[in-house]
Motif scaffolding. Structure first.
Motif, PDB file in Angstrom:
ATOM      1  N   ASP A  29      47.235 -25.012 -30.823  1.00  0.00           N
ATOM      2  CA  ASP A  29      46.783 -26.208 -31.542  1.00  0.00           C
ATOM      3  C   ASP A  29      47.603 -26.472 -32.806  1.00  0.00           C
ATOM      4  O   ASP A  29      47.570 -27.576 -33.340  1.00  0.00           O
ATOM      5  N   HIS A  30      48.341 -25.478 -33.266  1.00  0.00           N
ATOM      6  CA  HIS A  30      49.093 -25.627 -34.515  1.00  0.00           C
ATOM      7  C   HIS A  30      50.602 -25.706 -34.306  1.00  0.00           C
ATOM      8  O   HIS A  30      51.362 -25.565 -35.266  1.00  0.00           O
ATOM      9  N   MET A  31      51.046 -25.970 -33.091  1.00  0.00           N
ATOM     10  CA  MET A  31      52.477 -25.999 -32.818  1.00  0.00           C
ATOM     11  C   MET A  31      53.209 -27.134 -33.525  1.00  0.00           C
ATOM     12  O   MET A  31      54.403 -27.059 -33.750  1.00  0.00           O
ATOM     13  N   LYS A  32      52.502 -28.169 -33.893  1.00  0.00           N
ATOM     14  CA  LYS A  32      53.143 -29.282 -34.606  1.00  0.00           C
ATOM     15  C   LYS A  32      52.721 -29.350 -36.073  1.00  0.00           C
ATOM     16  O   LYS A  32      53.094 -30.255 -36.786  1.00  0.00           O
ATOM     17  N   THR A  33      51.961 -28.372 -36.513  1.00  0.00           N
ATOM     18  CA  THR A  33      51.493 -28.338 -37.894  1.00  0.00           C
ATOM     19  C   THR A  33      52.656 -27.996 -38.817  1.00  0.00           C
ATOM     20  O   THR A  33      53.389 -27.049 -38.570  1.00  0.00           O
ATOM     21  N   GLN A  34      52.799 -28.759 -39.876  1.00  0.00           N
ATOM     22  CA  GLN A  34      53.841 -28.505 -40.872  1.00  0.00           C
ATOM     23  C   GLN A  34      53.283 -27.900 -42.156  1.00  0.00           C
ATOM     24  O   GLN A  34      54.019 -27.251 -42.896  1.00  0.00           O
ATOM     25  N   ILE A  91      52.009 -25.478 -44.568  1.00  0.00           N
ATOM     26  CA  ILE A  91      52.102 -24.017 -44.580  1.00  0.00           C
ATOM     27  C   ILE A  91      50.765 -23.352 -44.883  1.00  0.00           C
ATOM     28  O   ILE A  91      50.466 -22.271 -44.344  1.00  0.00           O
ATOM     29  N   GLU A  92      49.920 -23.965 -45.680  1.00  0.00           N
ATOM     30  CA  GLU A  92      48.620 -23.363 -45.975  1.00  0.00           C
ATOM     31  C   GLU A  92      47.734 -23.346 -44.725  1.00  0.00           C
ATOM     32  O   GLU A  92      47.001 -22.376 -44.494  1.00  0.00           O
ATOM     33  N   THR A  93      47.807 -24.385 -43.914  1.00  0.00           N
ATOM     34  CA  THR A  93      47.060 -24.419 -42.653  1.00  0.00           C
ATOM     35  C   THR A  93      47.579 -23.342 -41.714  1.00  0.00           C
ATOM     36  O   THR A  93      46.791 -22.628 -41.076  1.00  0.00           O
ATOM     37  N   LEU A  94      48.889 -23.202 -41.625  1.00  0.00           N
ATOM     38  CA  LEU A  94      49.478 -22.176 -40.766  1.00  0.00           C
ATOM     39  C   LEU A  94      49.086 -20.776 -41.233  1.00  0.00           C
ATOM     40  O   LEU A  94      48.742 -19.919 -40.418  1.00  0.00           O
ATOM     41  N   LYS A  95      49.130 -20.547 -42.528  1.00  0.00           N
ATOM     42  CA  LYS A  95      48.744 -19.238 -43.058  1.00  0.00           C
ATOM     43  C   LYS A  95      47.287 -18.916 -42.743  1.00  0.00           C
ATOM     44  O   LYS A  95      46.964 -17.789 -42.354  1.00  0.00           O
ATOM     45  N   SER A  96      46.412 -19.902 -42.894  1.00  0.00           N
ATOM     46  CA  SER A  96      44.983 -19.640 -42.663  1.00  0.00           C
ATOM     47  C   SER A  96      44.664 -19.435 -41.191  1.00  0.00           C
ATOM     48  O   SER A  96      43.671 -18.787 -40.850  1.00  0.00           O
ATOM     49  N   ALA A  97      45.516 -19.938 -40.293  1.00  0.00           N
ATOM     50  CA  ALA A  97      45.305 -19.763 -38.849  1.00  0.00           C
ATOM     51  C   ALA A  97      46.003 -18.518 -38.303  1.00  0.00           C
ATOM     52  O   ALA A  97      45.672 -18.043 -37.210  1.00  0.00           O
ATOM     53  N   CYS A  98      46.921 -17.965 -39.060  1.00  0.00           N
ATOM     54  CA  CYS A  98      47.790 -16.889 -38.574  1.00  0.00           C
ATOM     55  C   CYS A  98      47.000 -15.658 -38.122  1.00  0.00           C
ATOM     56  O   CYS A  98      46.288 -15.034 -38.918  1.00  0.00           O
ATOM     57  N   SER A 157      54.823 -20.211 -35.971  1.00  0.00           N
ATOM     58  CA  SER A 157      54.262 -18.857 -36.026  1.00  0.00           C
ATOM     59  C   SER A 157      55.015 -17.970 -37.010  1.00  0.00           C
ATOM     60  O   SER A 157      54.406 -17.288 -37.836  1.00  0.00           O
ATOM     61  N   CYS A 158      56.317 -17.968 -36.944  1.00  0.00           N
ATOM     62  CA  CYS A 158      57.088 -17.123 -37.865  1.00  0.00           C
ATOM     63  C   CYS A 158      57.100 -17.701 -39.273  1.00  0.00           C
ATOM     64  O   CYS A 158      57.172 -16.939 -40.236  1.00  0.00           O
ATOM     65  N   ARG A 159      56.987 -19.010 -39.416  1.00  0.00           N
ATOM     66  CA  ARG A 159      56.837 -19.587 -40.751  1.00  0.00           C
ATOM     67  C   ARG A 159      55.557 -19.056 -41.395  1.00  0.00           C
ATOM     68  O   ARG A 159      55.547 -18.695 -42.577  1.00  0.00           O
ATOM     69  N   ALA A 160      54.479 -18.992 -40.615  1.00  0.00           N
ATOM     70  CA  ALA A 160      53.208 -18.480 -41.127  1.00  0.00           C
ATOM     71  C   ALA A 160      53.329 -17.002 -41.496  1.00  0.00           C
ATOM     72  O   ALA A 160      52.862 -16.582 -42.559  1.00  0.00           O
ATOM     73  N   LEU A 161      53.951 -16.208 -40.626  1.00  0.00           N
ATOM     74  CA  LEU A 161      54.124 -14.782 -40.913  1.00  0.00           C
ATOM     75  C   LEU A 161      54.918 -14.575 -42.199  1.00  0.00           C
ATOM     76  O   LEU A 161      54.532 -13.774 -43.055  1.00  0.00           O
ATOM     77  N   ARG A 162      56.029 -15.288 -42.329  1.00  0.00           N
ATOM     78  CA  ARG A 162      56.854 -15.156 -43.534  1.00  0.00           C
ATOM     79  C   ARG A 162      56.066 -15.552 -44.784  1.00  0.00           C
ATOM     80  O   ARG A 162      56.151 -14.893 -45.817  1.00  0.00           O
ATOM     81  N   ALA A 163      55.312 -16.644 -44.687  1.00  0.00           N
ATOM     82  CA  ALA A 163      54.539 -17.130 -45.838  1.00  0.00           C
ATOM     83  C   ALA A 163      53.463 -16.132 -46.261  1.00  0.00           C
ATOM     84  O   ALA A 163      53.092 -16.082 -47.435  1.00  0.00           O
ATOM     85  N   LEU A 164      52.975 -15.325 -45.324  1.00  0.00           N
ATOM     86  CA  LEU A 164      51.974 -14.298 -45.651  1.00  0.00           C
ATOM     87  C   LEU A 164      52.613 -13.011 -46.174  1.00  0.00           C
ATOM     88  O   LEU A 164      51.907 -12.094 -46.580  1.00  0.00           O
ATOM     89  N   GLY A 165      53.936 -12.930 -46.121  1.00  0.00           N
ATOM     90  CA  GLY A 165      54.623 -11.750 -46.646  1.00  0.00           C
ATOM     91  C   GLY A 165      55.168 -10.805 -45.599  1.00  0.00           C
ATOM     92  O   GLY A 165      55.713  -9.754 -45.940  1.00  0.00           O
ATOM     93  N   ILE A 166      55.013 -11.138 -44.314  1.00  0.00           N
ATOM     94  CA  ILE A 166      55.566 -10.286 -43.250  1.00  0.00           C
ATOM     95  C   ILE A 166      57.085 -10.389 -43.318  1.00  0.00           C
ATOM     96  O   ILE A 166      57.657 -11.467 -43.151  1.00  0.00           O
TER      97      ILE A 166
END
Length: 134
Positions: free
Chosen positions: A27-32, A34-41, A74-83
């Motif tokens: 559902d988040h493949m087109k989400t830009q 970053i806070e939404t991606l981080k919270s879904a990660c 997915s990797c944008r979210a991981l990076r933003a969380l510190g992975i």
């Protein structure tokens, strides 16, 4: 010289052919945003994942990690969380090309899923190519 990677194994994907899109959900493949991606990660695996990870942590993957279409959220979210890196037994070629060209450290280490458990500390030295597990 590249800095050592040192962090905890925030998650260990045992299964081969893991589809990277599942990290944030299709559902988040087109989400830009970053806070939404981080919270879904990773919340389909552990609802507290975004709050538990720390800067420097790594993801451990099995064979052909990143299988599927090489989407970037997915990797944008991981990076933003510190992975800071993904260490896997092997990577899907499309995923490897896409993420390594984005500058994300991807390290192949056969049998890594046999010896690492979640939250163990892992250090990888780029100079010696030595990986240690504490």
């Amino acid at each position: 010289m590249l800095p050592k990677i040192c962090g905890r194994a925030a998650w260990v994907f045992q299964e081969p052919n893991f589809d990277i899109d599942l990290i944030v959900g299709v559902d988040h493949m087109k989400t830009q945003d970053i806070e939404t991606l981080k919270s879904a990660c990773m919340t389909d695996y552990d609802p507290d994942f975004p709050r538990q990870v720390s800067e420097g942590d790594v993801i451990i993957g099995g064979k052909n990690f990143g299988y599927g279409h090489p989407h970037y959220p997915s990797c944008r979210a991981l990076r933003a969380l510190g992975i800071t890196a993904i260490i896997a037994e092997s990577f899907s070629p499309g995923f490897y090309r896409g993420e390594s060209s984005n500058g994300y450290p991807l390290i192949e280490c056969p049998h890594i899923t046999d010896v690492v458990t979640r939250w163990q500390t892992i250090t990888f030295d780029w100079h010696t190519e030595k990986l240690t597990i504490e």
